[in-house]
Design a protein around this motif. Sequence first.
Motif: not given
Length: 147
Positions: A83-110
């Motif tokens: 869910d896009a709203s969950f993803w945005q809320a999770w990004l706001a709570q975890n901006p410095n999460f290393l797998p996110l910063k290092n590109g191990l997890i990422f999202a696209q609209p489709d």
Amino acid sequence: MAAASSNASRAGGTVTVICRMPAGLVLDLYDTAELAARARAATPVMAPPKPSTCVRLNGAKADPRYHARDNLLLGMGGRTQVDASFWQAWLAQNPNFLPLKNGLIFAQPDTDAAGAELAERGQHRTGLEGLEPTSLPGVTPFARDAA
């Protein structure tokens, strides 16, 4: 690859989240008001906080091209509709999460855009791939005795 692509979402829809970690990942979303109340409590709260929402991401081993016998993970990534709203809320709570910063997890609209970004990022090693047993320095194959 643009940094803004990790934050892509559609209002009210879903996003395709790619996880390049082998076994996947669980994303927990916490109620920030409850966390703030725990922090202000006169006596420490020793129990762990309970997430309000959890999403389990499929890992690289869930990629349709993955074959367990070969165990090759380079370029692989699990796809999960979130869910896009969950993803945005999770990004706001975890901006410095290393797998996110290092590109191990990422999202696209489709899924097509997510597949294209995975193809672009997939050539870069994550550090979580298995070792190639034939190229280990100082290791020789076991020689069988001829009887």
